[in-house]
Design a protein around this motif. Structure first.
Motif, PDB file in Angstrom:
ATOM      1  N   ARG A  36      50.491  43.549  59.164  1.00  0.00           N
ATOM      2  CA  ARG A  36      50.329  42.119  59.423  1.00  0.00           C
ATOM      3  C   ARG A  36      48.868  41.717  59.243  1.00  0.00           C
ATOM      4  NH1 ARG A  36      54.265  43.261  63.429  1.00  0.00           N
ATOM      5  NH2 ARG A  36      56.184  42.126  63.008  1.00  0.00           N
ATOM      6  N   THR A  37      47.974  42.572  59.734  1.00  0.00           N
ATOM      7  CA  THR A  37      46.550  42.293  59.570  1.00  0.00           C
ATOM      8  C   THR A  37      46.199  42.248  58.096  1.00  0.00           C
ATOM      9  OG1 THR A  37      46.074  43.424  61.631  1.00  0.00           O
ATOM     10  CG2 THR A  37      44.233  43.077  60.155  1.00  0.00           C
ATOM     11  N   ARG A  38      46.741  43.180  57.336  1.00  0.00           N
ATOM     12  CA  ARG A  38      46.458  43.201  55.906  1.00  0.00           C
ATOM     13  C   ARG A  38      47.024  41.965  55.225  1.00  0.00           C
ATOM     14  NH1 ARG A  38      48.368  49.097  54.231  1.00  0.00           N
ATOM     15  NH2 ARG A  38      47.154  50.277  55.714  1.00  0.00           N
ATOM     16  N   SER A  39      48.246  41.535  55.607  1.00  0.00           N
ATOM     17  CA  SER A  39      48.849  40.379  54.966  1.00  0.00           C
ATOM     18  C   SER A  39      48.049  39.118  55.271  1.00  0.00           C
ATOM     19  CB  SER A  39      50.303  40.208  55.412  1.00  0.00           C
ATOM     20  OG  SER A  39      50.382  39.884  56.779  1.00  0.00           O
ATOM     21  N   SER A  40      47.478  39.027  56.473  1.00  0.00           N
ATOM     22  CA  SER A  40      46.652  37.856  56.770  1.00  0.00           C
ATOM     23  C   SER A  40      45.362  37.887  55.978  1.00  0.00           C
ATOM     24  CB  SER A  40      46.346  37.786  58.269  1.00  0.00           C
ATOM     25  OG  SER A  40      45.475  38.833  58.652  1.00  0.00           O
ATOM     26  N   GLY A  41      44.964  39.076  55.507  1.00  0.00           N
ATOM     27  CA  GLY A  41      43.765  39.194  54.683  1.00  0.00           C
ATOM     28  C   GLY A  41      44.055  39.138  53.196  1.00  0.00           C
ATOM     29  N   LEU A  42      45.319  38.843  52.834  1.00  0.00           N
ATOM     30  CA  LEU A  42      45.682  38.787  51.417  1.00  0.00           C
ATOM     31  C   LEU A  42      44.843  37.755  50.671  1.00  0.00           C
ATOM     32  CD1 LEU A  42      47.625  39.649  49.138  1.00  0.00           C
ATOM     33  CD2 LEU A  42      49.218  37.919  49.947  1.00  0.00           C
ATOM     34  N   THR A  43      44.654  36.588  51.278  1.00  0.00           N
ATOM     35  CA  THR A  43      43.860  35.552  50.611  1.00  0.00           C
ATOM     36  C   THR A  43      42.418  35.999  50.415  1.00  0.00           C
ATOM     37  OG1 THR A  43      43.565  34.538  52.779  1.00  0.00           O
ATOM     38  CG2 THR A  43      45.183  33.552  51.339  1.00  0.00           C
ATOM     39  N   ASP A  44      41.863  36.692  51.395  1.00  0.00           N
ATOM     40  CA  ASP A  44      40.483  37.161  51.259  1.00  0.00           C
ATOM     41  C   ASP A  44      40.359  38.157  50.112  1.00  0.00           C
ATOM     42  OD1 ASP A  44      39.724  35.607  53.417  1.00  0.00           O
ATOM     43  OD2 ASP A  44      40.033  37.220  54.865  1.00  0.00           O
ATOM     44  N   ILE A  46      42.316  38.385  47.430  1.00  0.00           N
ATOM     45  CA  ILE A  46      42.476  37.688  46.153  1.00  0.00           C
ATOM     46  C   ILE A  46      41.223  36.882  45.834  1.00  0.00           C
ATOM     47  CG2 ILE A  46      43.743  35.838  44.989  1.00  0.00           C
ATOM     48  CD1 ILE A  46      46.258  36.929  46.465  1.00  0.00           C
ATOM     49  N   ALA A  47      40.663  36.221  46.850  1.00  0.00           N
ATOM     50  CA  ALA A  47      39.440  35.446  46.632  1.00  0.00           C
ATOM     51  C   ALA A  47      38.290  36.341  46.185  1.00  0.00           C
ATOM     52  CB  ALA A  47      39.062  34.694  47.904  1.00  0.00           C
ATOM     53  N   ALA A  48      38.210  37.537  46.753  1.00  0.00           N
ATOM     54  CA  ALA A  48      37.148  38.476  46.356  1.00  0.00           C
ATOM     55  C   ALA A  48      37.319  38.894  44.898  1.00  0.00           C
ATOM     56  CB  ALA A  48      37.160  39.700  47.266  1.00  0.00           C
ATOM     57  N   ARG A  49      38.564  39.166  44.492  1.00  0.00           N
ATOM     58  CA  ARG A  49      38.805  39.551  43.099  1.00  0.00           C
ATOM     59  C   ARG A  49      38.528  38.382  42.160  1.00  0.00           C
ATOM     60  NH1 ARG A  49      41.516  44.378  42.208  1.00  0.00           N
ATOM     61  NH2 ARG A  49      40.671  44.022  40.126  1.00  0.00           N
ATOM     62  N   GLN A  50      38.833  37.155  42.612  1.00  0.00           N
ATOM     63  CA  GLN A  50      38.525  35.977  41.790  1.00  0.00           C
ATOM     64  C   GLN A  50      37.019  35.837  41.587  1.00  0.00           C
ATOM     65  OE1 GLN A  50      40.487  32.782  43.946  1.00  0.00           O
ATOM     66  NE2 GLN A  50      42.078  32.652  42.397  1.00  0.00           N
ATOM     67  N   ARG A  51      36.256  36.055  42.665  1.00  0.00           N
ATOM     68  CA  ARG A  51      34.789  35.978  42.539  1.00  0.00           C
ATOM     69  C   ARG A  51      34.271  37.025  41.573  1.00  0.00           C
ATOM     70  NH1 ARG A  51      35.296  35.002  48.058  1.00  0.00           N
ATOM     71  NH2 ARG A  51      34.852  37.180  48.592  1.00  0.00           N
ATOM     72  N   TYR A 131      45.865  39.306  41.559  1.00  0.00           N
ATOM     73  CA  TYR A 131      44.902  38.195  41.488  1.00  0.00           C
ATOM     74  C   TYR A 131      44.888  37.540  40.112  1.00  0.00           C
ATOM     75  CZ  TYR A 131      41.549  40.746  38.618  1.00  0.00           C
ATOM     76  OH  TYR A 131      40.937  41.390  37.583  1.00  0.00           O
ATOM     77  N   ARG A 132      45.285  38.260  39.057  1.00  0.00           N
ATOM     78  CA  ARG A 132      45.248  37.688  37.707  1.00  0.00           C
ATOM     79  C   ARG A 132      46.204  36.518  37.561  1.00  0.00           C
ATOM     80  NH1 ARG A 132      46.133  43.318  34.748  1.00  0.00           N
ATOM     81  NH2 ARG A 132      47.623  43.349  36.460  1.00  0.00           N
ATOM     82  N   ASN A 133      47.249  36.463  38.399  1.00  0.00           N
ATOM     83  CA  ASN A 133      48.177  35.340  38.339  1.00  0.00           C
ATOM     84  C   ASN A 133      47.596  34.077  38.977  1.00  0.00           C
ATOM     85  OD1 ASN A 133      50.398  36.693  37.038  1.00  0.00           O
ATOM     86  ND2 ASN A 133      50.643  37.845  38.927  1.00  0.00           N
ATOM     87  N   TYR A 134      46.469  34.213  39.639  1.00  0.00           N
ATOM     88  CA  TYR A 134      45.809  33.069  40.270  1.00  0.00           C
ATOM     89  C   TYR A 134      44.730  32.481  39.357  1.00  0.00           C
ATOM     90  CZ  TYR A 134      48.128  34.604  44.535  1.00  0.00           C
ATOM     91  OH  TYR A 134      49.077  34.960  45.466  1.00  0.00           O
ATOM     92  N   LEU A 135      44.614  33.028  38.136  1.00  0.00           N
ATOM     93  CA  LEU A 135      43.598  32.575  37.179  1.00  0.00           C
ATOM     94  C   LEU A 135      44.262  32.232  35.855  1.00  0.00           C
ATOM     95  CD1 LEU A 135      41.086  35.539  37.601  1.00  0.00           C
ATOM     96  CD2 LEU A 135      40.905  33.318  38.713  1.00  0.00           C
ATOM     97  N   GLN A 136      43.680  31.262  35.143  1.00  0.00           N
ATOM     98  CA  GLN A 136      44.079  30.985  33.767  1.00  0.00           C
ATOM     99  C   GLN A 136      42.808  31.013  32.925  1.00  0.00           C
ATOM    100  OE1 GLN A 136      46.199  27.232  33.991  1.00  0.00           O
ATOM    101  NE2 GLN A 136      48.164  28.275  33.960  1.00  0.00           N
ATOM    102  N   LEU A 137      42.825  31.791  31.858  1.00  0.00           N
ATOM    103  CA  LEU A 137      41.665  31.903  30.979  1.00  0.00           C
ATOM    104  C   LEU A 137      42.016  31.324  29.616  1.00  0.00           C
ATOM    105  CD1 LEU A 137      40.583  35.585  31.754  1.00  0.00           C
ATOM    106  CD2 LEU A 137      39.855  33.493  32.894  1.00  0.00           C
ATOM    107  N   ARG A 138      41.051  30.669  29.007  1.00  0.00           N
ATOM    108  CA  ARG A 138      41.246  30.209  27.635  1.00  0.00           C
ATOM    109  C   ARG A 138      39.910  30.342  26.900  1.00  0.00           C
ATOM    110  NH1 ARG A 138      40.730  25.864  30.721  1.00  0.00           N
ATOM    111  NH2 ARG A 138      39.262  24.236  30.106  1.00  0.00           N
ATOM    112  N   LEU A 139      40.000  30.672  25.638  1.00  0.00           N
ATOM    113  CA  LEU A 139      38.809  30.850  24.813  1.00  0.00           C
ATOM    114  C   LEU A 139      38.524  29.548  24.072  1.00  0.00           C
ATOM    115  CD1 LEU A 139      36.661  32.846  23.802  1.00  0.00           C
ATOM    116  CD2 LEU A 139      38.259  33.476  21.967  1.00  0.00           C
ATOM    117  N   GLU A 140      37.259  29.123  24.096  1.00  0.00           N
ATOM    118  CA  GLU A 140      36.852  27.897  23.424  1.00  0.00           C
ATOM    119  C   GLU A 140      35.707  28.196  22.459  1.00  0.00           C
ATOM    120  OE1 GLU A 140      35.787  25.330  26.665  1.00  0.00           O
ATOM    121  OE2 GLU A 140      37.879  24.771  27.064  1.00  0.00           O
ATOM    122  N   VAL A 141      35.624  27.386  21.402  1.00  0.00           N
ATOM    123  CA  VAL A 141      34.532  27.522  20.427  1.00  0.00           C
ATOM    124  C   VAL A 141      33.696  26.247  20.425  1.00  0.00           C
ATOM    125  CG1 VAL A 141      35.837  29.108  18.970  1.00  0.00           C
ATOM    126  CG2 VAL A 141      35.941  26.661  18.499  1.00  0.00           C
TER     127      VAL A 141
END
Length: 198
Positions: A36-44, A46-51, A131-141
């Motif tokens: 339960r403690t780990r699940s409450s830290g799921l957002t943290d 994911i946020a760390a991996r996003q950073r 965490y990759r499902n929480y991001l969208q990447l696109r390449l621009e020129v």
């Protein structure tokens, strides 16, 4: 069984088994509390991996902005965040006291139900851990006129050039990370480039 009760006397053996069962119940409760403690830290998490991903993209973009060929005067990886995943993270952060185990369903199904409640959509619960499902990447020129455009607008030759540039930058980053972590590396990029040259 002897691993549960070692006594030959049935009453003593029963008492030993009851004690063993109580010990197992305490262990299970302790592990559920830990989860339960780990699940409450799921957002943290994911946020760390996003950073971390954002930092890597910033580093890659510094190099990609120097890439020039034809009418292209730079590349960049743009990052965005899907609305449904933003809502899901907000829900998990807001309701961090929710137990993901009290429903009696597997964790993935509980998360999928929570996603449906928050967004109205459906998703495989396991995808909410990545965490990759929480991001969208696109390449621009960037064109000569300084305007950025999506790579879907480029010619075939430009698409090959931009893809090769991104590949080289990613391989260089991997090599740098391998060297930093283990003191080795430096071969992956050369092997791929040599293979392509043949």
């Amino acid at each position: 069984p002897r691993h549960l009760a070692s006594a030959d006397d049935p009453q003593v053996a029963l008492a030993q088994m009851l004690e063993k069962m109580s010990e197992l119940e305490r262990t299970l409760a302790s592990q559920e509390d830990e989860m339960r403690t780990r699940s409450s830290g799921l957002t943290d998490g994911i946020a760390a991996r996003q950073r971390s991903a954002r930092s890597l993209i910033i580093r890659l973009n510094r190099e990609l902005e120097k890439v020039c060929f034809g009418s292209i005067r730079g590349l960049q990886i743009a990052i965005s965040y899907p609305d449904d995943m933003i809502n899901m993270l907000a829900c998990l952060k807001r309701d961090n006291s929710i137990s993901l185990f009290d429903s009696g369903l597997p964790l993935e199904e509980t998360l999928a139900a929570l996603y449906k409640r928050e967004t109205g959509g459906s998703i495989q619960g396991a995808r909410l851990f990545d965490y990759r499902n929480y991001l969208q990447l696109r390449l621009e020129v960037r064109r000569i006129n300084g305007k950025w455009e999506a790579t879907s607008e480029v010619s075939t030759g430009e698409a090959i050039g931009t893809g090769a540039a991104v590949l080289v930058m990613i391989l260089r980053t991997w090599n740098e990370e391998a060297s930093r972590i283990s003191g080795s590396g430096g071969f992956a990029m050369q092997q791929i480039l040599l293979d392509e040259a043949n």
